[in-house]
Design a protein around this motif. Structure first.
Motif, mmCIF file in Angstrom:
data_model
loop_
_atom_site.group_PDB
_atom_site.id
_atom_site.type_symbol
_atom_site.label_atom_id
_atom_site.label_comp_id
_atom_site.label_asym_id
_atom_site.label_seq_id
_atom_site.Cartn_x
_atom_site.Cartn_y
_atom_site.Cartn_z
ATOM 1 N N PHE A 151 -23.777 -10.792 -39.124
ATOM 2 C CA PHE A 151 -22.671 -10.067 -39.436
ATOM 3 C C PHE A 151 -22.773 -8.799 -38.554
ATOM 4 O O PHE A 151 -23.225 -7.508 -39.241
ATOM 5 N N GLY A 152 -22.399 -8.266 -38.025
ATOM 6 C CA GLY A 152 -22.545 -6.856 -37.314
ATOM 7 C C GLY A 152 -21.645 -6.015 -36.604
ATOM 8 O O GLY A 152 -20.049 -6.760 -36.845
ATOM 9 N N THR A 153 -21.479 -4.880 -36.213
ATOM 10 C CA THR A 153 -20.206 -4.584 -35.123
ATOM 11 C C THR A 153 -21.045 -3.950 -34.158
ATOM 12 O O THR A 153 -22.313 -3.929 -33.826
ATOM 13 N N ALA A 154 -19.861 -3.582 -33.066
ATOM 14 C CA ALA A 154 -20.585 -3.843 -31.579
ATOM 15 C C ALA A 154 -20.643 -2.466 -31.410
ATOM 16 O O ALA A 154 -19.028 -1.930 -31.397
ATOM 17 N N SER A 155 -21.054 -1.864 -30.346
ATOM 18 C CA SER A 155 -20.565 -0.407 -29.351
ATOM 19 C C SER A 155 -21.214 -0.077 -27.787
ATOM 20 O O SER A 155 -22.231 -1.178 -27.103
ATOM 21 N N SER A 156 -21.056 0.581 -27.677
ATOM 22 C CA SER A 156 -21.639 0.415 -26.002
ATOM 23 C C SER A 156 -22.242 2.207 -25.699
ATOM 24 O O SER A 156 -21.491 2.859 -26.549
ATOM 25 N N SER A 157 -23.535 2.223 -24.922
ATOM 26 C CA SER A 157 -23.464 3.514 -24.881
ATOM 27 C C SER A 157 -22.245 5.098 -24.629
ATOM 28 O O SER A 157 -21.907 5.500 -24.674
ATOM 29 N N TYR A 158 -21.634 4.591 -23.118
ATOM 30 C CA TYR A 158 -20.641 5.055 -22.410
ATOM 31 C C TYR A 158 -19.733 5.590 -23.618
ATOM 32 O O TYR A 158 -19.183 6.855 -23.026
ATOM 33 N N GLN A 159 -19.188 4.466 -23.985
ATOM 34 C CA GLN A 159 -18.671 5.131 -24.792
ATOM 35 C C GLN A 159 -18.702 5.107 -26.082
ATOM 36 O O GLN A 159 -17.479 5.904 -26.849
ATOM 37 N N PHE A 160 -19.437 5.383 -26.531
ATOM 38 C CA PHE A 160 -19.647 5.755 -28.189
ATOM 39 C C PHE A 160 -20.727 6.901 -28.023
ATOM 40 O O PHE A 160 -20.220 8.695 -28.761
ATOM 41 N N GLU A 161 -21.489 6.910 -27.216
ATOM 42 C CA GLU A 161 -22.778 8.288 -26.919
ATOM 43 C C GLU A 161 -22.127 9.768 -26.890
ATOM 44 O O GLU A 161 -23.178 10.850 -27.689
ATOM 45 N N GLY A 162 -21.690 10.083 -25.528
ATOM 46 C CA GLY A 162 -20.936 11.211 -24.915
ATOM 47 C C GLY A 162 -22.624 12.166 -24.422
ATOM 48 O O GLY A 162 -23.079 11.308 -24.595
ATOM 49 N N ALA A 163 -22.878 13.198 -25.189
ATOM 50 C CA ALA A 163 -23.904 13.860 -24.566
ATOM 51 C C ALA A 163 -24.595 13.164 -22.756
ATOM 52 O O ALA A 163 -25.439 13.024 -23.254
ATOM 53 N N TYR A 164 -22.962 13.493 -22.233
ATOM 54 C CA TYR A 164 -23.591 12.783 -21.047
ATOM 55 C C TYR A 164 -24.706 13.595 -20.224
ATOM 56 O O TYR A 164 -24.904 13.376 -19.159
ATOM 57 N N LEU A 165 -25.347 14.698 -20.437
ATOM 58 C CA LEU A 165 -26.194 15.326 -19.714
ATOM 59 C C LEU A 165 -26.988 16.339 -20.655
ATOM 60 O O LEU A 165 -27.957 17.199 -20.206
ATOM 61 N N THR A 166 -27.075 15.992 -22.192
ATOM 62 C CA THR A 166 -27.942 16.536 -23.029
ATOM 63 C C THR A 166 -29.133 15.935 -22.489
ATOM 64 O O THR A 166 -29.683 14.701 -22.147
ATOM 65 N N ASP A 167 -30.310 16.966 -22.957
ATOM 66 C CA ASP A 167 -31.744 16.629 -23.007
ATOM 67 C C ASP A 167 -31.990 15.539 -22.091
ATOM 68 O O ASP A 167 -32.944 14.662 -22.078
ATOM 69 N N GLY A 168 -31.275 16.048 -20.946
ATOM 70 C CA GLY A 168 -32.313 15.970 -18.646
ATOM 71 C C GLY A 168 -31.832 14.357 -18.891
ATOM 72 O O GLY A 168 -32.662 13.219 -18.083
ATOM 73 N N LYS A 169 -30.424 13.910 -20.016
ATOM 74 C CA LYS A 169 -29.505 12.928 -18.940
ATOM 75 C C LYS A 169 -29.175 12.824 -17.842
ATOM 76 O O LYS A 169 -29.003 14.248 -17.039
ATOM 77 N N GLY A 170 -29.103 11.124 -16.659
ATOM 78 C CA GLY A 170 -29.068 11.673 -15.533
ATOM 79 C C GLY A 170 -27.638 11.128 -15.155
ATOM 80 O O GLY A 170 -26.828 10.536 -16.177
ATOM 81 N N LEU A 171 -26.578 10.963 -14.653
ATOM 82 C CA LEU A 171 -25.505 10.557 -14.220
ATOM 83 C C LEU A 171 -25.671 9.470 -13.718
ATOM 84 O O LEU A 171 -26.223 8.383 -13.107
ATOM 85 N N SER A 172 -24.698 8.742 -14.211
ATOM 86 C CA SER A 172 -24.545 7.180 -14.068
ATOM 87 C C SER A 172 -23.415 7.146 -13.289
ATOM 88 O O SER A 172 -22.606 7.784 -12.937
ATOM 89 N N ASN A 173 -22.875 5.965 -13.049
ATOM 90 C CA ASN A 173 -21.771 5.142 -12.189
ATOM 91 C C ASN A 173 -20.780 5.669 -12.818
ATOM 92 O O ASN A 173 -19.697 6.023 -12.539
ATOM 93 N N TRP A 174 -20.519 5.143 -14.139
ATOM 94 C CA TRP A 174 -19.251 5.996 -15.386
ATOM 95 C C TRP A 174 -18.758 7.104 -14.968
ATOM 96 O O TRP A 174 -17.557 7.738 -15.171
ATOM 97 N N ASP A 175 -20.373 7.851 -14.856
ATOM 98 C CA ASP A 175 -19.858 9.684 -15.725
ATOM 99 C C ASP A 175 -19.124 10.197 -13.808
ATOM 100 O O ASP A 175 -18.105 10.799 -14.292
ATOM 101 N N VAL A 176 -19.664 9.294 -13.052
ATOM 102 C CA VAL A 176 -18.956 9.990 -11.460
ATOM 103 C C VAL A 176 -17.596 9.127 -11.355
ATOM 104 O O VAL A 176 -16.474 10.545 -11.713
#
Ligand code: BGC
Length: 519
Positions: free
Chosen positions: A43-68
């Protein structure tokens, strides 16, 4: 951290509308001895990185298609983006505590490809990204919560779009293999449930037929696209590359990791129950075609080795062929099917009868007109979303359909939930008392229970979602959370549905083992 118990205004609300106790409303009928859910059910709950994480340029993250994409004007209804989202990157510990409080024993989330490989295989590994996911996975396991991890939930490195047009090129199979290898190597000692792709059907349709999502490719009569595209052909090319990327990752897992790590791997499909609009054999066949052109499009090649017959017949040369080498790869198959299920549509035949142009009626979509309403009849209660109608029976029918078609391969309901829209000045009562969500979840879980009682091998269920979050084209306007998020402060507040789900789990699942002190 002490979580609020049932808020006072929720209690008064329950008393006023039910003229009974809140316990009555929140009660979950069955007792555990007759629970249809197996004892090791997730029994769980679900999420996804783009919808939850934020920090879109933090700590070396690169740009995704959704960021752009979200930074292009006019793409998202409220002009928002996932730059901050619900800041799960920084608040994951608090969110794990929320999950623990509900009593879930699993959490479905996705890895951000560009947090790990900012430029795909054309750059270095970003170790800060690996460390973040290590911290999240460890925090979950400390609370007895099993990580259920998706490699790509619609997001890919923008670098791959720019170098070779992303999913349109077969080069992406190599990138996906490279990325999957890093994930299995670094997390596979603790992650026992892997999903290659979330809803490749939706990614193909929205990215390349209607063009509503990145990379916004489509052609007339399907959409109003800013870029080029070919709605008649590209979705099938993209789907082919998605399928072969899935197969590549599964093959890698099977040959290099599975024996040692002991996990399982599958794919997640968006599913819609397609109800024939009449008893006519034409409408029944149309409903079959609707499944083929939407879901079995992917599951048949993976499980049965070829595209559905209806698709081959109607599309002919426009459907890419699998080479002998591809067929070998596809044989890696899958261990489970992830079923995202929210809604149902009526379907009407458009081969033998005339159809107004509409969703599904074209050749490319199998000549099966789909609509939640036909001749003034609605398939279910409408909601704030034009694609989401409440039809709980659809859950049992969908699961049973998959069970029969694929010989009862294990399934997980990897997403199910209700989206709502808040008024501009919501009262506390409106924010917290999500009675419609409780009714929705209760109905769909009842229907799932019926399918399980009749023998469907379903091994888990995940509510979409733990928190309100970035709902793609609808930005932050649509809310799916068991917890309300105040986007000004990012405070999380449990809704009635969180408490209802907690009671439901307590009744149907044993408490999660934990080595952390309770709070
Ligand atoms: C997607 C989620 C999305 C949800 C509600 C699913 O199809 O996987 O990312 O938020 O539907 O729209």
């Amino acid at each position: 951290m002490e979580l609020p118990l049932l808020p006072l205004f929720a209690l008064s609300f329950c008393f006023s509308i039910f003229l009974g106790s809140c316990d009555d409303f929140l009660s979950v009928k069955e007792n555990s001895s007759s629970s249809p859910f197996p004892s090791n059910f997730l029994f769980g709950t679900a999420s996804s990185s783009y919808q939850f994480e934020g920090a879109y340029l933090t700590d070396g993250k690169g740009l995704s298609n959704w960021d752009v994409f979200t930074h292009e004007p006019g793409k998202i209804i409220d002009g928002s983006n996932g730059d901050v989202a619900v800041d799960h990157y920084h608040r994951y510990q608090e969110d794990v505590n929320l999950m623990h409080h509900i009593g879930v024993n699993s959490y479905r989330f996705s890895l951000s490809w560009t947090r790990i490989l900012p430029k795909g295989r054309f750059g270095k590994v970003n170790w800060a990204g690996i460390h973040f996911y290590n911290r999240l996975i460890d925090a979950l396991l400390n609370r007895g919560i099993e990580p259920f991890v998706t490699l790509s939930h619609y997001d890919i490195p923008q670098e791959l779009e720019e170098r070779y047009k992303g999913w349109l090129s077969d080069e992406i199979q190599e990138d996906f293999r490279y990325y999957a290898d890093i994930c299995f190597k670094n997390f596979g000692d603790r992650v026992k449930y892997w999903v290659t792709l979330n809803e490749p059907n939706v990614a193909s349709i929205r990215g390349y037929r209607t063009g509503m999502w990145p990379p916004s490719r489509c052609s007339a009569s399907f959409g109003n696209c800013s870029y080029v595209g070919d709605s008649e052909r590209e979705p099938f090319i993209v789907a082919h590359n998605l399928l072969l990327s899935h197969a590549t990752a599964v093959h890698l897992y099977r040959t290099k990791y599975q024996k040692k790590q002991g996990g399982s791997i599958g794919i997640v499909m968006n599913t819609v129950w397609h109800e024939p609009f009449s008893n006519s054999s034409e409408d029944k066949l149309a409903a079959e075609r609707a499944q083929s052109f939407y879901m079995t499009w992917f599951l048949d090649p993976i499980i049965l080795g070829e595209y559905p017959a209806e698709m081959r017949e109607i599309l002919g040369q426009d459907l890419p062929a699998f080479s002998r080498k591809d067929m070998e790869k596809l044989k890696s198959g899958l261990d489970f099917i992830g079923v995202n299920h929210y809604t149902s549509f009526f379907v009407k035949d458009c081969i033998f009868s005339e159809c107004e142009p509409g969703r599904g009626s074209s050749r490319t979509e199998g000549y099966a007109l789909k609509s939640p309403q036909m001749n003034g009849i609605s398939i279910g209660e409408p909601t704030a979303l034009d694609w989401l109608y409440v039809h709980p029976q659809g859950m049992e029918k969908m699961v049973t359909y998959i069970k029969h078609r694929y010989n009862n391969i294990p399934m997980f309901i990897t997403e199910n939930g209700l989206g709502t829209r808040e008024s501009s000045n919501p009262t506390n009562n409106e924010i917290i008392n999500d009675v419609e969500r409780v009714d929705y979840l209760r109905g769909y879980l009842d229907s799932l229970a019926a399918a399980i009682r009749k023998g469907a091998d379903v091994r888990g269920y995940f509510v979409w979602s733990l928190l309100d979050n970035f709902e793609w084209s609808d930005g932050y306007i649509i809310r799916f959370g068991l917890h309300h998020v105040d986007y000004a402060t990012l405070n999380r507040t449990p809704r009635l549905s969180a408490i209802w789900y907690k009671n439901f789990i307590a009744l149907h699942a044993p408490p999660a083992p934990t080595n952390a002190s309770s709070y």
